[in-house]
Design a protein around this motif. Structure first.
Motif, PDB file in Angstrom:
ATOM      1  N   ARG A 183       0.851  -1.195   0.000  1.00 48.64           N
ATOM      2  CA  ARG A 183       0.000   0.000   0.000  1.00 48.64           C
ATOM      3  C   ARG A 183       0.889   1.249   0.000  1.00 48.64           C
ATOM      4  N   PRO A 184       1.324   1.679  -1.194  1.00 48.26           N
ATOM      5  CA  PRO A 184       2.085   2.920  -1.273  1.00 48.26           C
ATOM      6  C   PRO A 184       1.168   4.101  -0.956  1.00 48.26           C
ATOM      7  N   ILE A 185       1.670   5.062  -0.187  1.00 50.19           N
ATOM      8  CA  ILE A 185       0.866   6.223   0.185  1.00 50.19           C
ATOM      9  C   ILE A 185       1.598   7.499  -0.222  1.00 50.19           C
ATOM     10  N   ASN A 186       0.994   8.255  -1.102  1.00 52.04           N
ATOM     11  CA  ASN A 186       1.519   9.550  -1.520  1.00 52.04           C
ATOM     12  C   ASN A 186       1.061  10.579  -0.493  1.00 52.04           C
ATOM     13  N   PHE A 192      -2.068   9.132   5.671  1.00 54.68           N
ATOM     14  CA  PHE A 192      -1.911   7.712   5.995  1.00 54.68           C
ATOM     15  C   PHE A 192      -2.858   7.270   7.093  1.00 54.68           C
ATOM     16  N   ASP A 193      -3.164   8.170   8.036  1.00 54.09           N
ATOM     17  CA  ASP A 193      -4.025   7.780   9.160  1.00 54.09           C
ATOM     18  C   ASP A 193      -5.507   7.809   8.795  1.00 54.09           C
ATOM     19  N   GLU A 194      -5.801   8.146   7.555  1.00 52.16           N
ATOM     20  CA  GLU A 194      -7.189   8.068   7.077  1.00 52.16           C
ATOM     21  C   GLU A 194      -7.428   6.831   6.218  1.00 52.16           C
ATOM     22  N   VAL A 195      -6.343   6.192   5.792  1.00 46.45           N
ATOM     23  CA  VAL A 195      -6.498   5.041   4.889  1.00 46.45           C
ATOM     24  C   VAL A 195      -5.985   3.732   5.494  1.00 46.45           C
ATOM     25  N   ALA A 212       2.898  11.301  16.103  1.00 41.60           N
ATOM     26  CA  ALA A 212       1.666  11.427  16.893  1.00 41.60           C
ATOM     27  C   ALA A 212       0.482  10.804  16.163  1.00 41.60           C
ATOM     28  N   ARG A 213       0.393  11.046  14.867  1.00 39.25           N
ATOM     29  CA  ARG A 213      -0.715  10.507  14.077  1.00 39.25           C
ATOM     30  C   ARG A 213      -0.605   9.001  13.861  1.00 39.25           C
ATOM     31  N   SER A 214       0.610   8.481  13.961  1.00 43.84           N
ATOM     32  CA  SER A 214       0.824   7.050  13.724  1.00 43.84           C
ATOM     33  C   SER A 214       0.106   6.181  14.742  1.00 43.84           C
TER      34      SER A 214
END
Length: 305
Positions: A183-186, A192-195, A212-214
């Motif tokens: 799952r590559p994330i641009n 990333f924290d929404e998908v 923090a978002r991780s």
């Protein structure tokens, strides 16, 4: 011998090519003629004085070359051996190396490939294998998967059978795909924290708000490992997250495994730039590293094989 020496902490202009004495051979050390080294973010920080240290200073950690002399207590190496090693003062034609932080180099591996691996390879190994204990089927998020550490961590995690997501800019999405990222994330187009969710391990190479978002993507008993900064204990909230910071500790065992994987094609260093061993070349390499957007490794070619 020639070496890049820092007489004062500061900008790239402090990197100066000088003629200095060769290192003195100690009984438990060996002298290696350096054929290739690399520029790591740690080198930039040392040049700026963020780690302190005694001046004048020679920076650089990754070493690949040929043993020229061995101390009388060294039994596993001999003159003429090709080696790769974790070391210090690598921006020099000759370096004193601890045999316990070196391995013999297979003839199939180039010095440039070998010098790309020790620091980032062992950092990735410690995160994914030693501390992360990644196993088949685990869901892993690796931030900055196009960087030196990240690209190596991706390859190790995939080899161990993990499902891997990774973040990078739009221009580096093709690289993530070539490394086998599931799952590559641009990060320029999606958060990333929404998908992502139910991640077992996050390998944080960036810190700050990314760290923090991780926490949001980890499952309740997930693990977060950071090489960027120490996680805030309050980040986990109600989750039982194991969050920790670490600095890589080099081991001969890890270096031997990385070398084996290198010869087997399990991992292949991503090399974006090869600079010459010159004052101008190393200054430009440091400037590129400082942008924080270099793809893979920035290499210094000391001499031809």
């Amino acid at each position: 011998m020639k070496a890049i020496v820092i007489d004062a902490f500061g900008g790239v202009d402090q990197l100066q090519l000088k003629e200095i004495d060769n290192p003195v051979l100690k009984d438990d050390r060996m002298i290696v003629e350096v054929y290739a080294t690399s520029v790591n973010p740690a080198d930039v920080k040392r040049r700026k004085g963020l780690f302190g240290g005694k001046l004048p200073m020679i920076v650089g950690n990754d070493i690949a070359g040929i043993v020229s002399e061995v101390g009388k207590d060294v039994t596993d190496f001999k003159s003429g051996d090709r080696v790769m090693a974790n070391g210090a003062k690598a921006y020099a034609e000759f370096v004193s190396v601890n045999p316990e932080r070196a391995v013999k180099l297979d003839d199939s591996v180039s010095f440039l490939e070998a010098a790309a691996l020790p620091l980032v390879g062992q950092t990735a190994y410690e995160a994914i294998v030693t501390r992360g204990e990644v196993k088949e089927g685990d869901r892993v998020l690796i931030h900055a998967g196009s960087g030196g550490v990240g690209s190596t961590a991706v390859q190790i995690a995939k080899y161990l059978g993990a499902w891997v997501a990774s973040t990078a800019s739009g221009k580096n999405q093709e690289l993530l795909q070539s490394l086998g990222v599931d799952r590559p994330i641009n990060y320029e187009k999606e958060a990333f924290d929404e998908v992502l969710d139910e991640i077992d391990l996050v390998f944080d190479t960036l810190g700050g708000s990314i760290q923090a978002r991780s926490v949001n993507v980890l499952h309740p008993k997930g693990k977060l490992l950071s090489i960027a900064e120490k996680p805030d204990r309050q980040l986990s909230g109600e989750k039982e997250i194991d969050a920790s910071f670490f600095s890589m500790r080099p081991t001969k065992e890890a270096l031997e495994i990385l070398h084996k994987w290198l010869t087997q094609g399990v991992i292949s260093p991503v090399i974006s730039e090869v600079a010459p061993f010159s004052e101008e070349g190393i200054r430009e390499a440091h400037e590129l590293s400082e942008t924080g957007h270099a793809k893979g490794k920035i290499m210094i070619k000391m001499k031809s094989e």
